[in-house]
Design an enzyme around this catalytic site. Sequence first.
Site, PDB file in Angstrom:
ATOM      1  N   HIS A 163       3.431  -5.585   0.870  1.00 23.78           N
ATOM      2  CA  HIS A 163       2.998  -6.978   0.766  1.00 23.78           C
ATOM      3  C   HIS A 163       1.816  -7.203  -0.169  1.00 23.78           C
ATOM      4  O   HIS A 163       1.485  -8.348  -0.467  1.00 23.78           O
ATOM      5  CB  HIS A 163       2.643  -7.509   2.158  1.00 23.78           C
ATOM      6  CG  HIS A 163       3.819  -7.654   3.061  1.00 23.78           C
ATOM      7  ND1 HIS A 163       4.686  -8.727   3.000  1.00 23.78           N
ATOM      8  CD2 HIS A 163       4.292  -6.842   4.043  1.00 23.78           C
ATOM      9  CE1 HIS A 163       5.631  -8.583   3.907  1.00 23.78           C
ATOM     10  NE2 HIS A 163       5.415  -7.444   4.555  1.00 23.78           N
TER      11      HIS A 163
ATOM     12  N   ASP B 120      -4.995 -12.854   3.148  1.00 20.86           N
ATOM     13  CA  ASP B 120      -4.644 -11.724   2.280  1.00 20.86           C
ATOM     14  C   ASP B 120      -5.708 -11.506   1.206  1.00 20.86           C
ATOM     15  O   ASP B 120      -6.237 -12.460   0.638  1.00 20.86           O
ATOM     16  CB  ASP B 120      -3.300 -11.980   1.588  1.00 20.86           C
ATOM     17  CG  ASP B 120      -2.121 -11.806   2.521  1.00 20.86           C
ATOM     18  OD1 ASP B 120      -2.277 -12.056   3.735  1.00 20.86           O
ATOM     19  OD2 ASP B 120      -1.045 -11.435   2.036  1.00 20.86           O
TER      20      ASP B 120
ATOM     21  N   ASP C 239      -0.771  -0.083   6.746  1.00 21.64           N
ATOM     22  CA  ASP C 239      -0.048  -1.239   7.263  1.00 21.64           C
ATOM     23  C   ASP C 239       0.473  -2.100   6.110  1.00 21.64           C
ATOM     24  O   ASP C 239      -0.190  -2.248   5.080  1.00 21.64           O
ATOM     25  CB  ASP C 239      -1.010  -2.057   8.134  1.00 21.64           C
ATOM     26  CG  ASP C 239      -0.360  -3.239   8.802  1.00 21.64           C
ATOM     27  OD1 ASP C 239       0.591  -3.027   9.572  1.00 21.64           O
ATOM     28  OD2 ASP C 239      -0.806  -4.373   8.558  1.00 21.64           O
TER      29      ASP C 239
ATOM     30  N   GLU D 188       3.968   2.123   6.232  1.00 22.38           N
ATOM     31  CA  GLU D 188       4.858   1.200   6.917  1.00 22.38           C
ATOM     32  C   GLU D 188       5.490   0.278   5.877  1.00 22.38           C
ATOM     33  O   GLU D 188       4.831  -0.560   5.283  1.00 22.38           O
ATOM     34  CB  GLU D 188       4.107   0.353   7.941  1.00 22.38           C
ATOM     35  CG  GLU D 188       5.028  -0.610   8.675  1.00 22.38           C
ATOM     36  CD  GLU D 188       4.364  -1.918   9.088  1.00 22.38           C
ATOM     37  OE1 GLU D 188       4.751  -2.470  10.127  1.00 22.38           O
ATOM     38  OE2 GLU D 188       3.490  -2.410   8.350  1.00 22.38           O
TER      39      GLU D 188
ATOM     40  N   ASN E 193      -3.882  -5.030   3.536  1.00 20.84           N
ATOM     41  CA  ASN E 193      -3.292  -6.251   2.992  1.00 20.84           C
ATOM     42  C   ASN E 193      -4.155  -7.474   3.254  1.00 20.84           C
ATOM     43  O   ASN E 193      -4.218  -8.393   2.443  1.00 20.84           O
ATOM     44  CB  ASN E 193      -1.904  -6.468   3.587  1.00 20.84           C
ATOM     45  CG  ASN E 193      -1.255  -7.744   3.086  1.00 20.84           C
ATOM     46  OD1 ASN E 193      -0.858  -7.826   1.931  1.00 20.84           O
ATOM     47  ND2 ASN E 193      -1.153  -8.754   3.942  1.00 20.84           N
TER      48      ASN E 193
END
Length: 604
Positions: free
Chosen positions: A305, A271, A301, A337, A216
């Site tokens: 997002h 990001d 991870d 996740e 991310n």
Amino acid sequence: MKNIFIVISILFTFSIYGCNNVEKLENNVIICEEQEIINLKITKITEDSAKITFETAKESIPYINGQKISEIPLKKHYYYVTNLIEGKENILNLVVDNITKEVSITTKEKGIDYSKNSIYLDNRVFYQIFVRAFADSDGDGIGDFNGITENLDYLEYLGVNGIWLMPINKSKNYHGYDVTNYYELDPSYGTMDDFKKLLAEAEKRDIKIVIDMVLNHCGMRHEYFRTARRGEDSPYRDWFSWSNEKKGLGWEENGADGKYYYAAFWSEMPDFNFNNPLIVSEVKNIMDYWLEIGVDGFRFDAVKHLFEENHEKNKQFWYEMRKSVKNSNENAIMVAENWMESAFVAQYFEEFDMNFNFDLGTMIINTINNGFDCSLVETMKLNYGEFKKYNENFIDAPFITNHDQKRVMSEFLVAKNKMYLERSMKQMKQASVILMTMGGVPFVYYGEEIGQTGKKPDENIREPFDWYKNKDGKYMTSWMKKSTVKEINTIENDGISVEEQKGIDGSLLEHYKKLIHLRKTESLMGNYNINKIDFNNKKLYSYSKDGENSKIIVILNLDKKENIEIDLNEKFQNKKIFDIYNNSVIENKITINSLGFMLLKIKD
């Protein structure tokens, strides 16, 4: 200049036109030398994509079908060409320094079943390791790869056959989630040879190793971002998201130019902008690199997002990542996740082998702390049904707590005195019984098996693994001496260490060991066929794991003070009942001690 035509057919027959010198034709890879393009290779051919790698005589910015394949002039290039036509010849125009060469790729017909989960996940229990805190082999106070390698015997003793390593890439901060180079290891953890030795020794023991893959965002000191923030003409500028104004939370001021970049988690972790195909291609190459090194897969991870505003786009991205990973290694493990409710998580069983079950951990803790039924069984039955809608062969990843949450022992421990410690150890045993009788592949956070404690801030949840009762000895880490947060949970002679528990009958460590080994021999413990049993006592919590001809019965006494007697004949008349935990045949009438449990097996 002659055009180069490279034809790769479904049957892996090759035709080459215009090549003056063909060096190799090996492992379905053509290597062709010409003036402008050297060592041209086409690999990872799928039904709709292929990876192209080559070198140029001088630093260049090549284009494929008008699309740049790098932002800065380089001599070595790789690029993932996507959206090809399945099973057909695809003509691509490769332009280097204004000279066009044609590349013809005939894609495969669909072969790999991307919905298939890894065959290596059956009957596994994973152990989550924060490398910095686990085992120090060289006395510098920092846990390292060699420390893990030298303690694989401990993990075998415990019974785990999978390891999740928290971030191991080069980074600025202790936690490693601000990666500064995806192709390098954290030097404090050891060398690449050390890491490869760990992989090799784990493989000998059939222990699979997955590493944290943080996609991310990267660290602000990564060369990608250091270059990007210098100005709008930077070649990496579009690898991140920028704005002329602060749009809200997560938008951080860049500095002198007055622009803002997006960093959802922290200002020092900008990001990536995955609308840019170049960063998508780079990420695929990063994963290829580590799979070639020999890792068995990845824990991804912050999955939700990447395209937080567009759920479908996010899922499509991860589908592309799945194809890329599985084409490199069909059996590579992918675990996600998604810290969300299970109805949301269910959708990602289409893209991942496993998804962490955050809801379950909360329900386990609430059931034991509250001392009554929190609808755990009913909720899990609903969740399993929802997961199955998206993947008939889903694999749940149950756990109690991890590196971002208060340690499970601290959820139970009111005060660190003998009375409360003994009570909390019993509750830990109950929690682990539930964990190890849930379907899927369980994950255990390092130190959980000995009852280590820890609350926020995060550093105190990631304190040194407690090998010895006196906090001193080989492998003990002291990484928190350099931290601004004081180490407060690793206490001498508190009963919470490997030394104080290993080989001690009734200890939490021996309990975890027994449960993990039982799970491997009693397959019903890990299935998804769960049903509640009502003994007409609110302090008794019970359920069965059902098979065709037998069932496992789990009974917990949630009462913190009273023992409870049960007549099993009322539920299981004339059945032979075996206590699989204590390896004995039992009578119909039993007594379960306060905060005790029983694991029974009944054959029809």
